[in-house]
Design a protein around this motif. Structure first.
Motif, mmCIF file in Angstrom:
data_model
loop_
_atom_site.group_PDB
_atom_site.id
_atom_site.type_symbol
_atom_site.label_atom_id
_atom_site.label_comp_id
_atom_site.label_asym_id
_atom_site.label_seq_id
_atom_site.Cartn_x
_atom_site.Cartn_y
_atom_site.Cartn_z
ATOM 1 N N ASP A 257 -3.895 -1.427 -5.270
ATOM 2 C CA ASP A 257 -3.362 -0.311 -4.494
ATOM 3 C C ASP A 257 -4.180 0.943 -4.784
ATOM 4 O O ASP A 257 -4.058 1.536 -5.850
ATOM 5 C CB ASP A 257 -1.888 -0.094 -4.857
ATOM 6 N N SER B 285 0.842 -1.180 0.000
ATOM 7 C CA SER B 285 0.000 0.000 0.000
ATOM 8 C C SER B 285 0.884 1.239 0.000
ATOM 9 O O SER B 285 1.634 1.476 0.962
ATOM 10 C CB SER B 285 -0.915 0.013 1.229
ATOM 11 N N THR B 286 0.798 2.020 -1.069
ATOM 12 C CA THR B 286 1.600 3.242 -1.155
ATOM 13 C C THR B 286 1.174 4.236 -0.091
ATOM 14 O O THR B 286 2.018 4.945 0.486
ATOM 15 C CB THR B 286 1.444 3.866 -2.558
#
Length: 274
Positions: free
Chosen positions: A78, A66-67
């Motif tokens: 994501d 997960s950015t």
């Protein structure tokens, strides 16, 4: 990418229908099944008790980076922001493609168990699971992976990734829901923007898939996924699909990010019985 095996709730008698439901971000198949089946209709029964011949399939996504949260988590793709779903949308594409192909494989396996009766299969999900199930359906219309309509498409408290692009794509006044023109536009966009190296099916696309009934519901007090995103999803689907039913409610558990009990489960039951 390896996906875990789906959680299966087997029918209590002869298998007549299958419901495939996708969990939200940070959850998994068994957890989603437990939460869903702990809720009841107005008759005090849960969904499997009301539909004993139905097989329930709860896939689990892979763990992916997960950015936003800067950690690995169980997610179908994501998603950078739900406050602005346009922001960094390119991060979604790989996960959507991988997850869609996985769910399409499950859908095909369930169709084999039902002697090819796609009309006896329902597909849907919660939150990010709804987003993924919607794109699985749209990908199926592009790839010719489903012949004829499904029993239904359903989603709760979710959204449609790339909704704004699809709104612009489908803005032509000559388009009508269920038309081959709408299907063709979706197909071309999917292959140009998401599919990458995925090959097209040799089978012609059956546009009757767009007559699949759709039921979407959303808490107007949902603090995690704005009801406006659900409304946007229903608006886009009404440009594509023939039958789209939209329901809003207030006061559900989970701060509104869940299905309203028992009214919402009565509506789900009615939809699955059609």
């Amino acid at each position: 990418m390896e996906f875990p095996k789906p959680h299966i709730h087997h029918p209590q008698g002869p298998h007549t229908h299958t419901v495939i439901l996708l969990h939200g971000r940070g959850s998994n198949g068994p957890e989603f099944a437990e939460e869903l089946f702990s809720s009841s209709t107005s008759k005090g029964k849960n969904l499997p008790s009301c539909l004993p011949s139905y097989r329930w399939v709860f896939p689990t996504s892979c763990d992916r980076w997960s950015t936003t949260f800067e950690e690995q988590m169980c997610a179908w793709f994501d998603a950078y922001s739900l406050d602005n779903i346009q922001e960094r949308q390119e991060l979604q594409k790989d996960g959507i493609k991988e997850s869609v192909l996985h769910i399409l494989e499950i859908l095909g396996e369930e169709a084999q168990l039902l002697d090819g009766r796609f009309s006896h299969i329902y597909l849907g999900g919660m939150s990010q699971g709804m987003a993924t199930s919607l794109w699985t359906f749209l990908a199926a219309t592009a790839m010719g992976r489903i012949q004829g309509s499904l029993g239904g498409l359903l989603g709760f408290c979710g959204w449609l990734p790339f909704a704004q692009q699809l709104e612009q794509l489908l803005s032509e006044p000559f388009l009508s829901p269920g038309s081959s023109q709408a299907q063709s536009l979706i197909s071309r966009w999917f292959f140009e923007e998401i599919a990458g190296e995925i090959s097209r099916s040799d089978q012609p696309v059956d546009c009757s898939i767009l007559s699949t009934p759709v039921f979407l519901s959303h808490g107007s007090d949902d603090p995690w996924v704005s009801v406006e995103l659900g409304r946007q999803a229903s608006h886009v689907l009404r440009r594509i699909m023939v039958h789209v039913d939209w329901q809003e409610f207030t006061g559900a558990e989970g701060d509104g990010h869940w299905v309203k009990e028992p009214e919402g489960f009565d509506r789900i039951l009615k939809f699955l019985e059609c």
